[in-house]
Structures are given as structure tokens and as C-alpha cells.
Design an enzyme around this catalytic site. Structure first.
Site, PDB file in Angstrom:
ATOM      1  CB  SER A 213      -0.933   0.188   1.213  1.00 28.39           C
ATOM      2  OG  SER A 213      -1.902  -0.936   1.342  1.00 28.39           O
TER       3      SER A 213
ATOM      4  CG  HIS B 224      -2.863  -1.143  -3.668  1.00 29.34           C
ATOM      5  ND1 HIS B 224      -3.046   0.085  -3.768  1.00 29.34           N
ATOM      6  CD2 HIS B 224      -2.648  -1.715  -2.724  1.00 29.34           C
ATOM      7  CE1 HIS B 224      -3.172   0.227  -2.377  1.00 29.34           C
ATOM      8  NE2 HIS B 224      -2.978  -0.767  -1.731  1.00 29.34           N
TER       9      HIS B 224
ATOM     10  CD  GLU C 126      -4.362   2.815  -6.693  1.00 33.80           C
ATOM     11  OE1 GLU C 126      -4.774   3.946  -6.523  1.00 33.80           O
ATOM     12  OE2 GLU C 126      -3.745   2.164  -5.570  1.00 33.80           O
TER      13      GLU C 126
ATOM     14  CG  ASN D 282      -4.039   4.192   0.281  1.00 35.47           C
ATOM     15  OD1 ASN D 282      -5.266   4.340   0.431  1.00 35.47           O
ATOM     16  ND2 ASN D 282      -3.598   3.029   0.442  1.00 35.47           N
TER      17      ASN D 282
HETATM   18  N1  LIG Z   1      -5.039  -4.628   5.259  1.00 27.73           N
HETATM   19  C1  LIG Z   1      -5.288  -3.797   3.809  1.00 27.73           C
HETATM   20  O1  LIG Z   1      -6.674  -3.207   4.110  1.00 27.73           O
HETATM   21  C2  LIG Z   1      -4.474  -3.738   3.025  1.00 27.73           C
HETATM   22  C3  LIG Z   1      -5.079  -2.964   1.733  1.00 27.73           C
HETATM   23  C4  LIG Z   1      -4.222  -3.055   0.555  1.00 27.73           C
HETATM   24  C5  LIG Z   1      -3.081  -3.376   0.772  1.00 27.73           C
HETATM   25  N2  LIG Z   1      -2.393  -4.079   1.943  1.00 27.73           N
HETATM   26  C6  LIG Z   1      -1.068  -4.440   1.784  1.00 27.73           C
HETATM   27  O2  LIG Z   1      -1.119  -5.941   1.714  1.00 27.73           O
HETATM   28  C7  LIG Z   1       0.155  -6.422   2.299  1.00 27.73           C
HETATM   29  C8  LIG Z   1      -0.251  -7.374   3.368  1.00 27.73           C
HETATM   30  O3  LIG Z   1      -1.356  -6.734   4.365  1.00 27.73           O
HETATM   31  P1  LIG Z   1      -2.220  -7.589   5.345  1.00 27.73           P
HETATM   32  O4  LIG Z   1      -3.066  -6.388   5.702  1.00 27.73           O
HETATM   33  O5  LIG Z   1      -2.801  -8.726   4.505  1.00 27.73           O
HETATM   34  O6  LIG Z   1      -1.353  -8.181   6.435  1.00 27.73           O
HETATM   35  P2  LIG Z   1      -1.425  -9.515   7.246  1.00 27.73           P
HETATM   36  O7  LIG Z   1      -0.454  -9.223   8.340  1.00 27.73           O
HETATM   37  O8  LIG Z   1      -3.050  -9.621   7.554  1.00 27.73           O
HETATM   38  O9  LIG Z   1      -1.023 -10.645   6.443  1.00 27.73           O
HETATM   39  C9  LIG Z   1       0.439 -10.943   6.171  1.00 27.73           C
HETATM   40  C10 LIG Z   1       0.458 -12.362   6.014  1.00 27.73           C
HETATM   41  O10 LIG Z   1       1.840 -12.679   5.429  1.00 27.73           O
HETATM   42  C11 LIG Z   1       2.291 -14.089   6.190  1.00 27.73           C
HETATM   43  N3  LIG Z   1       3.756 -13.925   6.054  1.00 27.73           N
HETATM   44  C12 LIG Z   1       4.551 -13.319   6.598  1.00 27.73           C
HETATM   45  N4  LIG Z   1       5.928 -13.443   6.060  1.00 27.73           N
HETATM   46  C13 LIG Z   1       5.993 -14.338   5.185  1.00 27.73           C
HETATM   47  C14 LIG Z   1       6.688 -14.999   4.249  1.00 27.73           C
HETATM   48  N5  LIG Z   1       7.948 -14.897   4.365  1.00 27.73           N
HETATM   49  N6  LIG Z   1       6.108 -15.894   3.451  1.00 27.73           N
HETATM   50  C15 LIG Z   1       4.968 -16.235   3.229  1.00 27.73           C
HETATM   51  N7  LIG Z   1       3.900 -15.596   4.235  1.00 27.73           N
HETATM   52  C16 LIG Z   1       4.513 -14.639   5.036  1.00 27.73           C
HETATM   53  C17 LIG Z   1       1.778 -13.842   7.502  1.00 27.73           C
HETATM   54  O11 LIG Z   1       1.722 -14.847   8.246  1.00 27.73           O
HETATM   55  C18 LIG Z   1       0.539 -13.113   7.336  1.00 27.73           C
HETATM   56  O12 LIG Z   1      -0.557 -14.062   7.220  1.00 27.73           O
HETATM   57  C19 LIG Z   1       0.636  -5.378   2.882  1.00 27.73           C
HETATM   58  O13 LIG Z   1       1.927  -5.062   1.849  1.00 27.73           O
HETATM   59  C20 LIG Z   1      -0.144  -4.218   2.909  1.00 27.73           C
HETATM   60  O14 LIG Z   1       0.208  -2.834   2.808  1.00 27.73           O
HETATM   61  C21 LIG Z   1      -3.253  -4.027   2.870  1.00 27.73           C
END
Ligand SMILES: NC(=O)c1ccc[n+]([C@@H]2O[C@H](COP(=O)([O-])OP(=O)(O)OC[C@H]3O[C@@H](n4cnc5c(N)ncnc54)[C@H](O)[C@@H]3O)[C@@H](O)[C@H]2O)c1
Length: 551
Positions: free
Chosen positions: A121, A142, A154, A192
Site C-alpha cells: 500500500s 494493489h 491499481e 490512498n
Molecule cells: N489490510 C489492508 O487493508 C490492505 C489493503 C491493501 C494492501 N495492503 C497491503 O497488503 C500487504 C499485506 O497486508 P495484510 O493486511 O494482508 O497483512 P496481514 O498481516 O494480515 O497478512 C500478512 C501475511 O503474510 C504472512 N507472511 C509473513 N511473512 C511471510 C513469508 N516470508 N512468506 C509467506 N507468508 C508470510 C503472515 O503470516 C500473514 O498471514 C501489505 O503490503 C499491505 O500494505 C493491505
């Protein structure tokens, strides 16, 4: 220029990754999900099961469809299982070193031309891609939360991205029923970047005591028709996440619009992270719950003085609408269409609203009662406790001095209804009594609208928030970062707006938007440079050119 994708990998099955797996599996793709441990892999499987169970319960998917869909998904902890993938989207936590580590592991197992998308993000896609052995195949993909529901994707390119890779991902997303936009790599991308400027404005308003949290949220949800108010949204996203993204955007823009909020920083340090910690701007039943419970800031029911009789002064659309609304609210209404005569008949009314038509030609304007003169007389002929209000754009402070009854004087602003209801704003001065404010709140509710009470400042809440946001969108267009159509798509399908900012400007009238923007800027003494109307907005007004092709 696009190639065929059959097998997709997703790394990290948390909030976003599990949703992205579901999107691809629903689209008929074979999906390989990779997690860091067996435990998290099971959790990811659980999220997918629960989400598809909900779709079955809602009748959006039948059980055979669910089984078929889940059958297309395999979940593993071994990156080597990703070897057949044509595209892998990583959704691991927002840490640059972790993103680099994951991309390094992917390079070891993927075929040479497989595409690597990152769902980050706020991190720079270019920085994520730069150390890669083949950065041309790395780009941003994204998704928005919840990924199976929000349609915006995106597609973010770096100076190194191969155009064929970009087109493949764009057409893949479109084929999934998503609304992809292709943009360059810039902090916050489109959605964003604009969202966090808007949230910063909201925090500044709240922090300065301009408006209560409830009224601020009502102003944007009901007054503009957004899915939820800004503070409710921040509590949902998580205040730590908001703080981080704000910092990244401010680090690039250095615009006063994105200047860090002290209040937000203090809240994060205090562990008030929003829903997930049980307390943010609002208080929740327990950590993780979405149920808001009362706290020390929860307003008590308004009450105020009894109002039975109302006088509306003026002729024209605004006055007529007010008369109808007050009649529908069962008030006894006196409609004074000609205010030039003696107003002593208004001696016993409980509320007077001045609503003379401001948009009349010069000849008719001469026949209108001078507002200063009118309010001076109203101050004399009405009894103390009678609320004196204008529905026009006069200053409450000026009127308060003229009526000689500042405790009874305020301004009202009626907004057009949205699918979420209708807002009437009440702008108060430091001398408007709490009883008058309470009285007006009750009256507004009785005519079926939602009250928003704030300090009497330019644009009150709705226009000040919305016009600053719209002006920022025009600025982004003028900077050449994204097209008007793409910006509209981003906010409509990524943030659930009823219409994109350019469609809104065309609907409201670019000249009206510019007029408020000019007032907001001059009201800031010219110091708040982000409030300066975009030259492109001025150009569209002067050349009478719509932004959206006028549909
Ligand atoms: N949460 C949101 O609203 C949102 C929206 C758009 C984008 N994002 C982006 O998406 C990405 C993930 O966010 P999220 O909210 O899903 O996070 P999250 O913490 O819910 O999920 C991340 C997952 O990655 C796993 N993980 C960690 N290290 C790992 C590895 N080496 N190999 C495989 N899996 C691994 C973790 O166990 C976890 O389940 C981030 O870059 C975030 O900025 C988040």
C-alpha cells in the site's frame, strides 16, 4: 500484447492475501497460496472457507460451486510449489526487507518470464523491484480491502516495468471483473494519496474542536453519501496503519495537507489503534468488535426549548423548500415572502429562518430587504429565546452583532439529500447558547434531516471537507499523474464513493466548487497553500469545460 495466465501464486494469506486467492479462484484460475508456517497456512484456509461459506449463505455461490472453487486452491509452506505459476502476487507484511526476501525466494523458483506483483500500500514499487535480477517483470498489483468485493486494482509500473507485463496484468484484472487503472509509482498511488489528504483534513477539524466526532462522520456519510465517516474509517483501517501511510505520503508530498497529526501520533503511542484495540476515535465493545459503545464523549440527547411556530423569510427555491419541510415536520409556519414591511407579526414565533434568494438579477435584488437591516429588526421584534438563523451564506458572527442577541443567533445550511439521508448544518459562534444549539438540533431532526453542528467557519464541515478533497483531485490531474476517468474509478471502486471526484465537481458545478475553494484559501490568509484553488479548476470554470464529458 497480453499473454495468457493460467496459474497464479499468492504469498502471505492474511487479510489481503486470502481475499486475493479467493478473487483468482472465483475467476477460474488454479491458485497456489504460500504461508510462512503450517499454522498460518491453516488460518488462511480457514479465512477462505469462512468467506465462501458466507457467499453460499447469501445465495451468491452454490455448494457445488464452492467445492469446485476451493478445489482449485492448494495451500503450502514450500515456495518451490510455486514453480508452475505464471503470476505471483505477494501480500506479506509492509516491511521492505521482507518484500525483498520474498522476491528473492520467488526468483529462485519461478520460470524466467513469470510476473511478480506486489500488493504493497505504501512502499515504493521501484525500491521493491530494484534489487531483483529481472525488475522488468515486477509491478504493483494493489487490491483494496475486502479484495473479493472492492473492484479497484491499481496496476503500478516502475521505470523498469516491461509494458507487456503491465498489459497482461491490466487485462487479467479486467477479466476478473475488476476495474484496473494503470499508473506510475508515487507514494499513496491514486486512492490512498487522495484519501489520506482527506483524512488529514478531518483530523485537523476534529483536533481543533471545530466539530464533534459524531457530527464529522455524519457530515460525510449523510451529507456527501460516502460509505462511512472519516473517523469511523480510520478506526476500521487501524490508526497505526493510518499513521504509517500518512507519514510515507507526507515524506513525498511535503504538502501541509498531509502534515502529520499530533493527535494521531499520541493515540497510536497510547495504544488506541481503532477497532482492533477496542479504542480509537470511538470506543468498541471489545478489541476486534465493530460495535461502538458509549464513552465520555458520547453526546446526550439534544432537548432544548419547545419550538412550535417557525417563520421563513424570502421567496425562491430555498425558502419554498424550507416551508415544505417545516410543514411536514408539523410546525406552524409563517411564510414571509415580502420582508419589506413591518415584521412585528413575528413577535411570537420560536424560530426565524432568513432564506431570501441570493441568485436573483440586480433589479430584483434591489427589492430584497438588506440583511443587516432585517436582522436588526428581527432582534427587536422577536422575544429572547427565539432562534434567529439565516440559511444563506452570511457570517453568524456578523449577524450575532446585528441582532444584539448572539446567544440566539446561528447559521443553517441545507444540503441536497443523498441515498444516506440529508444533512442540515448549524454554524455557531462562541456566544451561541447551548440551549439554542440543542433546540436547533431537535428541529432539524423533526424535519427528517441529520444535524451537524460546528463552528461558523468557511464551508462549515461538508463543503470545507469535500471541496478541499475535490481540489486535491484536480491538482493530481493537473500534475499529470492520472486521468480524470482513472481518478474517478479509483475513488468509486476503491473507496466506495457514490461518484468519483470529477463526476461530483460536474454535478455540483465547477464554479460553485471554485467559489468555496477561493473562500477557503482566502480564509486561511493564503497560508494554507494546499487550499489554493488548482489552476486547472479555474481553467475549467473560465472555459466552461466539464471534466467528465458532461454525462
Ligand atoms: N489490510 C489492508 O487493508 C490492505 C489493503 C491493501 C494492501 N495492503 C497491503 O497488503 C500487504 C499485506 O497486508 P495484510 O493486511 O494482508 O497483512 P496481514 O498481516 O494480515 O497478512 C500478512 C501475511 O503474510 C504472512 N507472511 C509473513 N511473512 C511471510 C513469508 N516470508 N512468506 C509467506 N507468508 C508470510 C503472515 O503470516 C500473514 O498471514 C501489505 O503490503 C499491505 O500494505 C493491505
Amino acid at each position: 500484447m497480453a499473454r495468457e495466465i493460467k496459474t497464479v501464486g499468492v504469498v502471505g494469506l492474511g487479510t489481503m492475501g486470502a481475499g486475493i486467492v479467493e478473487v483468482f479462484a472465483r475467476g477460474g484460475f488454479t491458485v497456489i497460496g504460500v504461508e510462512s508456517t503450517q499454522e498460518y497456512a491453516e488460518r488462511g484456509r480457514g479465512i477462505l472457507q469462512a468467506s465462501t461459506d458466507r457467499a453460499v449463505a447469501k445465495g451468491k455461490l452454490d455448494e457445488a460451486g464452492q467445492a469446485e472453487m476451493l478445489g482449485r486452491i492448494s495451500i503450502t509452506t514450500d515456495y518451490a510449489d510455486l514453480a508452475p505459476a505464471d503470476l505471483v502476487v505477494e501480500a506479506v507484511p509492509e516491511i521492505m526487507s521482507l518484500k525483498h526476501e520474498v522476491i528473492g525466494k520467488l526468483e529462485d523458483v519461478l520460470s524466467e518470464d513469470a510476473i511478480v506483483g506486489t500488493n504493497t500500500s505504501s512502499l515504493s514499487i521501484t525500491e521493491i523491484a530494484a534489487p531483483s535480477k529481472s525488475p522488468g517483470r515486477v509491478l504493483g498489483m494493489h487490491f483494496f480491502n475486502p479484495a473479493p468485493i472492492l473492484k479497484l486494482v491499481e496496476v503500478i509500473t516502475t521505470p523498469m516495468t516491461d509494458p507487456e507485463v503491465t498489459e497482461t496484468v491490466r487485462s487479467l484484472a479486467a477479466g476478473l471483473g475488476k476495474k484496473p487503472i494503470v499508473i506510475g509509482d508515487r507514494a499513496g498511488f491514486v486512492a490512498n494519496y487522495l484519501l489520506f489528504g482527506y483524512l488529514s483534513t478531518a483530523m485537523r477539524m476534529y483536533e481543533s474542536g471545530h466539530v464533534s466526532r459524531e457530527d464529522l462522520d455524519t457530515a460525510m456519510r449523510v451529507g456527501v453519501g460516502l460509505p462511512m465517516g472519516p473517523l469511523t474509517l480510520m478506526d476500521l483501517v487501524g490508526l497505526d496503519v493510518c499513521h504509517h501511510i500518512s507519514d510515507v505520503i507526507y515524506g513525498h508530498s511535503r504538502s501541509p495537507l498531509h502534515a502529520p497529526s499530533t493527535m494521531l501520533e499520541r493515540m497510536v503511542l497510547a495504544g488506541r489503534l481503532g477497532r482492533k484495540s477496542g479504542r480509537g476515535f470511538y470506543t468498541f465493545a471489545k478489541p476486534g468488535s465493530g460495535q461502538v459503545v458509549d464513552d465520555e464523549l458520547t453526546p446526550t440527547p439534544a432537548g432544548g426549548r419547545d419550538v412550535e411556530s417557525v417563520a421563513v423569510i424570502g421567496s425562491g427555491a430555498l425558502a419554498d423548500e424550507l416551508v415544505t419541510r417545516f410543514e411536514d415536520g408539523d410546525f406552524v409556519v409563517t411564510h414571509v415572502t415580502d420582508a419589506s414591511g413591518d415584521l412585528s407579526g413575528l413577535g411570537s414565533v420560536d424560530l426565524v429562518v432568513e432564506a431570501q434568494d441570493e441568485d436573483v438579477d440586480d433589479e430584483t435584488a434591489e427589492e430584497l430587504r438588506d440583511v443587516d437591516d432585517l436582522f436588526a429588526e428581527l432582534g427587536e421584534v422577536t422575544s429572547p429565546g427565539t432562534v434567529l438563523a439565516t440559511a444563506n451564506t452570511y457570517s453568524a458572527v456578523a449577524l450575532a452583532a446585528i441582532t444584539g442577541r448572539p446567544e440566539d443567533t446561528l447559521v443553517l445550511r441545507l444540503h441536497a439529500p443523498t441515498p444516506n439521508g440529508q444533512v442540515v448544518e448549524a454554524g455557531r459562534t462562541i456566544k451561541t447558547s447551548q440551549e439554542t444549539v440543542d433546540t436547533v438540533r431537535t428541529v432539524i431532526k423533526r424535519i427528517g434531516a441529520e444535524p451537524v453542528v460546528c463552528k461558523d467557519r468557511t464551508g462549515l464541515v461538508v463543503d470545507a471537507m469535500l471541496v478541499t478533497h475535490l481540489n486535491d483531485a484536480v491538482r493530481m490531474l493537473d500534475e499529470g499523474y492520472a486521468s480524470a476517468a482513472d481518478i474517478d474509478t479509483a475513488l468509486k471502486f476503491g473507496l466506495g464513493y457514490p461518484a468519483g471526484p470529477f463526476a461530483m465537481i460536474d454535478q455540483l458545478g465547477a464554479d460553485e466548487v471554485l467559489a468555496v475553494a477561493e473562500e477557503l484559501y482566502s480564509g486561511s490568509g493564503g497560508f494554507q497553500t494546499h487550499l489554493m484553488p488548482s489552476p486547472l479548476l479555474v481553467e475549467h470554470v473560465l472555459l466552461e469545460e466539464p471534466f467528465t464529458g458532461g454525462e
